[in-house]
Design an enzyme around this catalytic site. Sequence first.
Site, PDB file in Angstrom:
ATOM      1  N   PRO A  89       0.821  -1.221   0.000  1.00 18.48           N
ATOM      2  CA  PRO A  89       0.000   0.000   0.000  1.00 18.48           C
ATOM      3  C   PRO A  89       0.848   1.262   0.000  1.00 18.48           C
ATOM      4  O   PRO A  89       0.368   2.354  -0.245  1.00 18.48           O
ATOM      5  CB  PRO A  89      -0.828  -0.111   1.284  1.00 18.48           C
ATOM      6  CG  PRO A  89      -0.122  -1.095   2.137  1.00 18.48           C
ATOM      7  CD  PRO A  89       0.659  -1.997   1.232  1.00 18.48           C
ATOM      8  N   GLU A 116       1.505  -7.928   8.976  1.00 23.69           N
ATOM      9  CA  GLU A 116       1.740  -6.480   9.141  1.00 23.69           C
ATOM     10  C   GLU A 116       2.508  -5.911   7.958  1.00 23.69           C
ATOM     11  O   GLU A 116       2.622  -4.712   7.778  1.00 23.69           O
ATOM     12  CB  GLU A 116       2.558  -6.229  10.426  1.00 23.69           C
ATOM     13  CG  GLU A 116       1.756  -5.732  11.610  1.00 23.69           C
ATOM     14  CD  GLU A 116       0.728  -4.677  11.282  1.00 23.69           C
ATOM     15  OE1 GLU A 116       1.122  -3.562  10.915  1.00 23.69           O
ATOM     16  OE2 GLU A 116      -0.474  -4.964  11.395  1.00 23.69           O
ATOM     17  N   ARG A 154      -4.184  -7.508 -20.625  1.00 27.24           N
ATOM     18  CA  ARG A 154      -5.113  -6.924 -21.612  1.00 27.24           C
ATOM     19  C   ARG A 154      -4.372  -6.192 -22.718  1.00 27.24           C
ATOM     20  O   ARG A 154      -4.899  -5.979 -23.791  1.00 27.24           O
ATOM     21  CB  ARG A 154      -6.049  -5.898 -20.943  1.00 27.24           C
ATOM     22  CG  ARG A 154      -7.095  -6.487 -20.069  1.00 27.24           C
ATOM     23  CD  ARG A 154      -8.079  -5.423 -19.628  1.00 27.24           C
ATOM     24  NE  ARG A 154      -9.044  -5.122 -20.668  1.00 27.24           N
ATOM     25  CZ  ARG A 154      -9.144  -3.989 -21.328  1.00 27.24           C
ATOM     26  NH1 ARG A 154      -8.316  -2.999 -21.065  1.00 27.24           N
ATOM     27  NH2 ARG A 154     -10.052  -3.818 -22.250  1.00 27.24           N
ATOM     28  N   ASP A 169      -9.841   2.616 -24.560  1.00 28.09           N
ATOM     29  CA  ASP A 169     -10.269   2.431 -23.174  1.00 28.09           C
ATOM     30  C   ASP A 169     -10.032   3.700 -22.375  1.00 28.09           C
ATOM     31  O   ASP A 169      -9.127   4.476 -22.693  1.00 28.09           O
ATOM     32  CB  ASP A 169      -9.425   1.331 -22.513  1.00 28.09           C
ATOM     33  CG  ASP A 169      -9.971  -0.049 -22.784  1.00 28.09           C
ATOM     34  OD1 ASP A 169     -11.138  -0.143 -23.168  1.00 28.09           O
ATOM     35  OD2 ASP A 169      -9.214  -1.013 -22.601  1.00 28.09           O
TER      36      ASP A 169
HETATM   37  N1  SAM Z   1       1.072  -2.579   7.749  1.00 28.05           N
HETATM   38  C1  SAM Z   1       1.162  -2.296   6.349  1.00 28.05           C
HETATM   39  C2  SAM Z   1       1.119  -0.796   6.137  1.00 28.05           C
HETATM   40  O1  SAM Z   1       0.498  -0.096   6.931  1.00 28.05           O
HETATM   41  O2  SAM Z   1       1.661  -0.306   5.127  1.00 28.05           O
HETATM   42  C3  SAM Z   1       0.046  -2.984   5.594  1.00 28.05           C
HETATM   43  C4  SAM Z   1       0.233  -4.443   5.446  1.00 28.05           C
HETATM   44  S1  SAM Z   1      -1.088  -5.247   4.596  1.00 28.05           S
HETATM   45  C5  SAM Z   1      -2.151  -5.694   5.930  1.00 28.05           C
HETATM   46  C6  SAM Z   1      -0.434  -6.778   4.115  1.00 28.05           C
HETATM   47  C7  SAM Z   1       0.021  -6.887   2.674  1.00 28.05           C
HETATM   48  O3  SAM Z   1      -1.088  -6.698   1.798  1.00 28.05           O
HETATM   49  C8  SAM Z   1       1.049  -5.890   2.217  1.00 28.05           C
HETATM   50  O4  SAM Z   1       2.359  -6.284   2.575  1.00 28.05           O
HETATM   51  C9  SAM Z   1       0.840  -5.880   0.708  1.00 28.05           C
HETATM   52  O5  SAM Z   1       1.526  -6.922   0.061  1.00 28.05           O
HETATM   53  C10 SAM Z   1      -0.647  -6.133   0.587  1.00 28.05           C
HETATM   54  N2  SAM Z   1      -1.440  -4.900   0.347  1.00 28.05           N
HETATM   55  C11 SAM Z   1      -2.332  -4.340   1.180  1.00 28.05           C
HETATM   56  N3  SAM Z   1      -2.902  -3.247   0.663  1.00 28.05           N
HETATM   57  C12 SAM Z   1      -2.351  -3.088  -0.568  1.00 28.05           C
HETATM   58  C13 SAM Z   1      -2.516  -2.115  -1.596  1.00 28.05           C
HETATM   59  N4  SAM Z   1      -3.353  -1.097  -1.472  1.00 28.05           N
HETATM   60  N5  SAM Z   1      -1.802  -2.273  -2.731  1.00 28.05           N
HETATM   61  C14 SAM Z   1      -0.931  -3.297  -2.867  1.00 28.05           C
HETATM   62  N6  SAM Z   1      -0.718  -4.247  -1.920  1.00 28.05           N
HETATM   63  C15 SAM Z   1      -1.415  -4.139  -0.774  1.00 28.05           C
END
Ligand code: SAM
Length: 248
Positions: A89, A116, A154, A169
Amino acid sequence: MIIFDILSVFPEMFQSPLGSSLIKKSIDKGLIEVNLHDIRDYTRDRHRTTDDTPYGGGGGMVMKIEPVAGALKAIVPAGDEALVILLSPQGETFKQKTAEELSHYSRIVMICGHYEGVDERIRKHLVDREISIGDYVLSGGELPAMIVVDAVSRLVPGFVGNSESVLYDSFSTGLLEGPHYTRPREYGSWEVPEVLLSGHQKKIDEWRRRESLRRTLQRRPDMLRQADLTEEDKRVLEELKAGDPELV
Ligand code: SAM
């Protein structure tokens, strides 16, 4: 052909999306290949541990570096070329432009985080790029990885029946795409715009461009700042702004 290698602790999550629709067809046609790798297969302990408690305390578990590093070493031996992406994220936001860039790679490895998050040394030393699919937090990187596979695939020639349709698109042209209609011509009192039935291709193209501009102006005016607009587009936009009550 693009080869995707996905590293996950839940590879079974991909079965349904990869086994249906156009993604399945493109795998069958050899346009893309998707290899799923269970990170647990690269652990060395009896319990196949992929996470551990965080140094410094605090809640949640952290994905360990050894199984991920081991998986990468086995999947992409030294000398092989591949782009390694960490889904996170905190990464750059995935856009159509990102999908276009990625579609030029022949091999993409994606690491799906969980818990986490991942040990910082994975991010720092083992990946080329971090990608986020939006400003929200999911429980794992599997859905984001699937989104990247879909959007990039795609763009591989042959993926969609009519490759021209991909060119128009939303986002590909810098604008949102305009509305679409299909049979029936009338549904109760709801009619298809006359111009689409006219058979006059130039007028249809002009109408589509106008509607695309209108929709972008209504829903994503921010995109117009970056869009490649002709003098005629700018004139149409001024006309729309001046006369369209929907835009107010
Ligand atoms: N504690 C982290 C933070 O606050 O940045 C979030 C960890 S999340 C619960 C667990 C995993 O989900 C991440 O390591 C990532 O691989 C994936 N993930 C969660 N949200 C995502 C997003 N918006 N885009 C891409 N991967 C995401």
